[in-house]
Design a protein around this motif. Structure first.
Motif, PDB file in Angstrom:
ATOM      1  N   THR A 189     -14.648  67.425  19.351  1.00 37.90           N
ATOM      2  CA  THR A 189     -14.552  67.989  18.111  1.00 37.90           C
ATOM      3  C   THR A 189     -14.943  67.242  16.781  1.00 37.90           C
ATOM      4  N   THR A 190     -14.686  65.798  17.143  1.00 32.38           N
ATOM      5  CA  THR A 190     -14.606  64.732  16.130  1.00 32.38           C
ATOM      6  C   THR A 190     -15.109  63.392  16.772  1.00 32.38           C
ATOM      7  N   PRO A 237     -19.175  68.105   8.883  1.00 35.18           N
ATOM      8  CA  PRO A 237     -20.268  66.850   8.578  1.00 35.18           C
ATOM      9  C   PRO A 237     -20.815  66.153   9.906  1.00 35.18           C
ATOM     10  N   GLU A 238     -19.905  66.093  10.806  1.00 33.08           N
ATOM     11  CA  GLU A 238     -20.150  65.356  11.967  1.00 33.08           C
ATOM     12  C   GLU A 238     -21.129  66.273  12.881  1.00 33.08           C
ATOM     13  N   LEU A 239     -21.448  67.283  12.883  1.00 28.77           N
ATOM     14  CA  LEU A 239     -22.059  68.246  13.930  1.00 28.77           C
ATOM     15  C   LEU A 239     -23.308  67.386  14.575  1.00 28.77           C
ATOM     16  N   GLU A 240     -24.418  67.033  13.407  1.00 29.46           N
ATOM     17  CA  GLU A 240     -25.498  66.373  14.264  1.00 29.46           C
ATOM     18  C   GLU A 240     -25.239  65.070  14.736  1.00 29.46           C
ATOM     19  N   GLN A 244     -26.191  63.946  18.644  1.00 27.24           N
ATOM     20  CA  GLN A 244     -26.830  62.845  19.014  1.00 27.24           C
ATOM     21  C   GLN A 244     -26.136  62.020  20.011  1.00 27.24           C
ATOM     22  N   ALA A 245     -24.668  61.656  19.886  1.00 31.85           N
ATOM     23  CA  ALA A 245     -24.131  61.008  20.881  1.00 31.85           C
ATOM     24  C   ALA A 245     -23.904  61.758  22.094  1.00 31.85           C
ATOM     25  N   ALA A 246     -23.851  62.804  22.147  1.00 30.61           N
ATOM     26  CA  ALA A 246     -23.866  63.438  23.388  1.00 30.61           C
ATOM     27  C   ALA A 246     -25.161  63.546  24.176  1.00 30.61           C
ATOM     28  N   ALA A 247     -26.265  63.667  23.421  1.00 28.39           N
ATOM     29  CA  ALA A 247     -27.457  63.418  24.128  1.00 28.39           C
ATOM     30  C   ALA A 247     -27.770  61.783  24.572  1.00 28.39           C
ATOM     31  N   ALA A 248     -27.451  60.942  23.895  1.00 29.09           N
ATOM     32  CA  ALA A 248     -27.270  59.699  24.352  1.00 29.09           C
ATOM     33  C   ALA A 248     -26.433  59.235  25.694  1.00 29.09           C
ATOM     34  N   ILE A 321     -31.478  73.467  15.058  1.00 30.92           N
ATOM     35  CA  ILE A 321     -32.265  72.278  15.042  1.00 30.92           C
ATOM     36  C   ILE A 321     -32.032  71.239  15.323  1.00 30.92           C
ATOM     37  N   ALA A 322     -30.681  70.615  15.284  1.00 36.86           N
ATOM     38  CA  ALA A 322     -30.376  69.300  16.107  1.00 36.86           C
ATOM     39  C   ALA A 322     -30.380  69.542  17.482  1.00 36.86           C
ATOM     40  N   ALA A 323     -30.017  70.541  18.105  1.00 38.09           N
ATOM     41  CA  ALA A 323     -29.951  70.903  19.724  1.00 38.09           C
ATOM     42  C   ALA A 323     -31.437  70.797  19.863  1.00 38.09           C
ATOM     43  N   ARG A 324     -32.281  71.543  19.454  1.00 33.45           N
ATOM     44  CA  ARG A 324     -33.892  71.564  19.583  1.00 33.45           C
ATOM     45  C   ARG A 324     -34.247  70.206  19.752  1.00 33.45           C
ATOM     46  N   ARG A 325     -34.153  69.507  18.666  1.00 36.46           N
ATOM     47  CA  ARG A 325     -34.473  68.128  18.331  1.00 36.46           C
ATOM     48  C   ARG A 325     -34.172  67.186  19.432  1.00 36.46           C
ATOM     49  N   LEU A 326     -33.135  67.305  20.014  1.00 32.69           N
ATOM     50  CA  LEU A 326     -32.253  66.383  20.868  1.00 32.69           C
ATOM     51  C   LEU A 326     -32.651  66.983  22.697  1.00 32.69           C
ATOM     52  N   GLY A 327     -33.193  68.071  22.744  1.00 32.50           N
ATOM     53  CA  GLY A 327     -33.462  68.735  24.079  1.00 32.50           C
ATOM     54  C   GLY A 327     -32.002  69.000  24.678  1.00 32.50           C
ATOM     55  N   LEU A 328     -31.204  69.471  23.925  1.00 32.43           N
ATOM     56  CA  LEU A 328     -30.037  70.207  24.211  1.00 32.43           C
ATOM     57  C   LEU A 328     -29.712  71.822  24.252  1.00 32.43           C
ATOM     58  N   ASP A 329     -30.963  72.216  23.992  1.00 32.46           N
ATOM     59  CA  ASP A 329     -31.275  73.912  23.879  1.00 32.46           C
ATOM     60  C   ASP A 329     -31.458  74.388  25.095  1.00 32.46           C
ATOM     61  N   ARG A 330     -31.625  73.633  26.103  1.00 38.05           N
ATOM     62  CA  ARG A 330     -32.196  74.368  27.519  1.00 38.05           C
ATOM     63  C   ARG A 330     -30.730  74.802  28.396  1.00 38.05           C
ATOM     64  N   PRO A 331     -30.937  75.941  28.975  1.00 31.83           N
ATOM     65  CA  PRO A 331     -29.775  76.215  29.732  1.00 31.83           C
ATOM     66  C   PRO A 331     -29.830  75.482  30.944  1.00 31.83           C
ATOM     67  N   LEU A 332     -28.574  75.151  31.535  1.00 33.63           N
ATOM     68  CA  LEU A 332     -28.388  74.597  32.831  1.00 33.63           C
ATOM     69  C   LEU A 332     -28.878  75.492  34.043  1.00 33.63           C
ATOM     70  N   PRO A 333     -29.247  74.901  35.148  1.00 32.55           N
ATOM     71  CA  PRO A 333     -29.700  75.405  36.484  1.00 32.55           C
ATOM     72  C   PRO A 333     -28.358  76.585  36.710  1.00 32.55           C
ATOM     73  N   PRO A 334     -28.489  77.646  37.236  1.00 31.57           N
ATOM     74  CA  PRO A 334     -27.425  78.374  37.603  1.00 31.57           C
ATOM     75  C   PRO A 334     -26.858  77.958  38.678  1.00 31.57           C
ATOM     76  N   LEU A 335     -25.560  78.357  38.707  1.00 29.22           N
ATOM     77  CA  LEU A 335     -24.718  77.952  39.954  1.00 29.22           C
ATOM     78  C   LEU A 335     -25.028  79.066  41.004  1.00 29.22           C
ATOM     79  N   ASP A 336     -24.833  78.580  42.340  1.00 32.39           N
ATOM     80  CA  ASP A 336     -25.134  79.000  43.315  1.00 32.39           C
ATOM     81  C   ASP A 336     -24.052  79.819  44.140  1.00 32.39           C
TER      82      ASP A 336
END
Length: 350
Positions: A189-190, A237-240, A244-248, A321-336
């Motif tokens: 959250t923060t 205000p911390e969204l981006e 960024q921390a999550a991607a790192a 915008i932030a998720a696309r820039r950081l490569g966080l906008d792609r879905p995970l492989p589906p569960l089996d």
């Protein structure tokens, strides 16, 4: 207003909406000493007949879930599950985070339900209502037992948590991830410790959640981060920065949810804001109403998770915008689900 208890989220304990009697404190002019000691956590045991809950909500990506506990010791003031404590005749306030219920038979019941004739597998969500890794899990280990059954049956699941305790079960999660049976979602959250300490008093610190993301990823477990809830003015205000921390840390994806204040949560959050952040309380509440059609909450499907209006639209754009820039906008492989094999009870010899 009475000062908040250290280590607890709610600053009050209002009566549940189903209580036969409602109590209101009144100053009668007499000075007397009140018991200001922090309320202790009490845990009672529940023996349900079934443990898999079903839903047909279009707002969530699963149709079944399992909650090992009622109430949550994390004490997150904004928790949308707080009103469910009223069904127990308890308060959605302090009672929700101090008077908890555990289901010690959850793993046994799960095993029985998975073995039922006609059962069809689909991912089971752990943590859909209250956190499966809240502090009392260290003692009861119910989530651990549930994961052992799911691992044995090759049954897929998702886990949503705010706790670094998830690292304890890396042995199971790693083995399940190799068979595409688990996704883990860490909620952040923060990143500001001084806000998190008041907002989510007994959840893991933000930096520990990021460490958990990194350690899960190093073990090969698919991990996403949920920026939830986004609270206007206070945390938006911390969204981006959070993304960024999550991607790192190695997260593979991200999601967000705008804060929603159903039923008693609206009053609890307002009291909390006026106790902890009085200078910005009105600003926060007005922005929430701006995003909810002038109300504290909009329960309509399709609106309750994202809100509407200029502010809600801006949050959505910033996230995309932030998720696309950081490569966080792609879905995970589906569960089996194809690996599911119901276990066989040991045959009784006659």
């Amino acid at each position: 207003m009475k000062p908040p208890y250290k280590g607890r989220g709610a600053v009050g304990n209002p009566d549940g909406r189903y209580n036969a009697w409602q109590y209101e404190p009144v100053d009668d002019g007499w000075e007397r000493e009140d018991d200001d000691s922090p309320p202790r956590t009490e845990v009672s045991l529940e023996r349900p007949r079934t443990v898999i809950a079903r839903n047909d909500s279009p707002d969530v990506p699963f149709d079944r879930s399992l909650n090992a506990y009622r109430g949550c010791e994390h004490g997150c003031i904004y928790c949308y599950a707080r009103p469910t404590h009223a069904y127990l005749g308890l308060s959605p306030g302090l009672d929700f985070e101090t008077r908890l219920t555990a289901k010690p038979d959850a793993a046994r019941l799960l095993r029985r339900e998975l073995q039922a004739p006609g059962y069809r597998p689909a991912p089971i969500a752990l943590g859909a209502n209250t956190d499966p890794y809240q502090p009392i899990e260290r003692r009861f280990r119910i989530t651990r037992q549930v994961l052992e059954v799911l691992d044995e049956f090759n049954h897929p699941c998702t886990i949503t948590t705010k706790s670094a305790l998830v690292e304890r079960d890396l042995d199971l999660l790693t083995a399940m991830a190799e068979r595409r049976l688990v996704h883990v979602n860490l909620s952040i959250t923060t990143l500001k410790a001084e806000i998190a300490r008041r907002l989510e008093p007994r959840a893991s610190a933000p930096h520990r959640r990021l460490q958990a993301v990194a350690r899960l990823r190093q073990a090969g477990v698919p991990v996403t981060v949920m920026v939830a809830p986004v609270i206007p003015v206070l945390t938006d205000p911390e969204l981006e920065t959070i993304l960024q921390a999550a991607a790192a840390a190695g997260a593979l994806g991200a999601h967000y949810m705008l804060v929603r204040l159903p039923l008693e949560v609206a009053e609890l959050v307002e009291d909390w804001l006026r106790a902890h952040f009085p200078d910005m309380a009105d600003h926060v509440l007005n922005r929430i109403r701006d995003s909810r059609g002038g109300r504290a909450n909009d329960p309509r499907f399709g609106h309750r998770m994202r809100g509407e209006g200029i502010f809600a639209d801006l949050i959505a754009q910033r996230f995309r915008i932030a998720a696309r820039r950081l490569g966080l906008d792609r879905p995970l492989p589906p569960l089996d689900c194809s690996r599911f094999r119901p276990g066989m009870e040991q045959l009784t010899l006659f």
